[in-house]
Design an enzyme around this catalytic site. Sequence first.
Site, PDB file in Angstrom:
ATOM      1  N   SER A  66       0.831  -1.203   0.000  1.00 48.45           N
ATOM      2  CA  SER A  66       0.000   0.000   0.000  1.00 48.45           C
ATOM      3  C   SER A  66       0.865   1.252   0.000  1.00 48.45           C
ATOM      4  O   SER A  66       1.997   1.254   0.478  1.00 48.45           O
ATOM      5  CB  SER A  66      -0.915   0.025   1.228  1.00 48.45           C
ATOM      6  OG  SER A  66      -1.753  -1.100   1.255  1.00 48.45           O
TER       7      SER A  66
HETATM    8  N1  SAH Z   1      -0.775  -4.830   4.214  1.00 44.81           N
HETATM    9  C1  SAH Z   1      -0.037  -5.123   2.992  1.00 44.81           C
HETATM   10  C2  SAH Z   1      -0.824  -4.696   1.762  1.00 44.81           C
HETATM   11  C3  SAH Z   1      -1.148  -5.890   1.007  1.00 44.81           C
HETATM   12  S1  SAH Z   1      -2.264  -5.778  -0.352  1.00 44.81           S
HETATM   13  C4  SAH Z   1       1.354  -4.526   3.013  1.00 44.81           C
HETATM   14  O1  SAH Z   1       1.677  -3.797   3.955  1.00 44.81           O
HETATM   15  O2  SAH Z   1       2.146  -4.813   2.112  1.00 44.81           O
HETATM   16  C5  SAH Z   1      -3.543  -6.825   0.234  1.00 44.81           C
HETATM   17  C6  SAH Z   1      -3.169  -8.234   0.591  1.00 44.81           C
HETATM   18  O3  SAH Z   1      -4.348  -8.870   1.048  1.00 44.81           O
HETATM   19  C7  SAH Z   1      -2.638  -9.080  -0.568  1.00 44.81           C
HETATM   20  O4  SAH Z   1      -1.417  -9.650  -0.209  1.00 44.81           O
HETATM   21  C8  SAH Z   1      -3.724 -10.152  -0.726  1.00 44.81           C
HETATM   22  O5  SAH Z   1      -3.208 -11.411  -1.125  1.00 44.81           O
HETATM   23  C9  SAH Z   1      -4.309 -10.220   0.665  1.00 44.81           C
HETATM   24  N2  SAH Z   1      -5.661 -10.754   0.775  1.00 44.81           N
HETATM   25  C10 SAH Z   1      -6.719 -10.578  -0.063  1.00 44.81           C
HETATM   26  N3  SAH Z   1      -7.808 -11.238   0.398  1.00 44.81           N
HETATM   27  C11 SAH Z   1      -7.427 -11.857   1.554  1.00 44.81           C
HETATM   28  C12 SAH Z   1      -8.086 -12.700   2.495  1.00 44.81           C
HETATM   29  N4  SAH Z   1      -9.369 -13.087   2.352  1.00 44.81           N
HETATM   30  N5  SAH Z   1      -7.387 -13.139   3.566  1.00 44.81           N
HETATM   31  C13 SAH Z   1      -6.085 -12.787   3.741  1.00 44.81           C
HETATM   32  N6  SAH Z   1      -5.413 -12.003   2.893  1.00 44.81           N
HETATM   33  C14 SAH Z   1      -6.069 -11.530   1.811  1.00 44.81           C
END
Ligand code: SAH
Length: 217
Positions: A66
Amino acid sequence: MALNDTLRHKGMRKKLVSSLKTKGIRDQNILDAIGKIPRHLFMESTFINFAYKDQAFPIGAGQTISQPYTVAFQTQLLQIEKNEKILEVGTGSGYQAAVLVELGVKVFTIERQKELYTRVQKFLPEIGYNPAIFFGDGYKGLPDFAPFDKILVTAGATFVPEELKNQLKIGGRLVIPVGNSKRQEMTVITRITENIFKTEKYGGFIFVPLLKGTVNV
Ligand code: SAH
């Protein structure tokens, strides 16, 4: 990967922190955490030179780290206090989890993509961060470790999962972007009593989607 954090990186982080201040991030603990964490190490090498721009970037498996402003904004909405128990849904690169660890809380984070989970589980301890990391479907939360003081969802949901609301302590807050694939409204849900929840909205964002189930490769 060389775990290198140079003076140049530190200088770039300072600039990032002042740009976040200009954009309205006021919580000094959050600014300090972002000023401290080597964000470039969380990114694929191709993007390392962009690590301190206030932008989202690819981290593999079709996902993104993000934008720093979004990380700071969501974290601010959590209204964190030391020693709280926090669940993050969407570990991704692990950067947001590191920010939470810096704030002195107990962090539980869950990721649905095995590839990202495996990478973060190895990488975060290497740079000194030790949240509890889980592979699974964050729609379900982590019932075995509930209730949580705060829950943070870092992917865009089309609705608010009941399981997550039910895993909040009374007085706890759930920060979750809710909307369609093009735009999600930053939503804060506070559990007032066992059955009464208050909802507040904090403007539009764009996240990768919150998806059901897990990806095992
Ligand atoms: N917080 C992260 C941002 C990641 S983007 C950072 O600091 O880098 C969102 C993430 O959510 C992705 O890696 C995606 O695979 C995950 N995601 C999407 N749906 C999900 C779910 N149902 N359970 C767990 N993770 C999920």
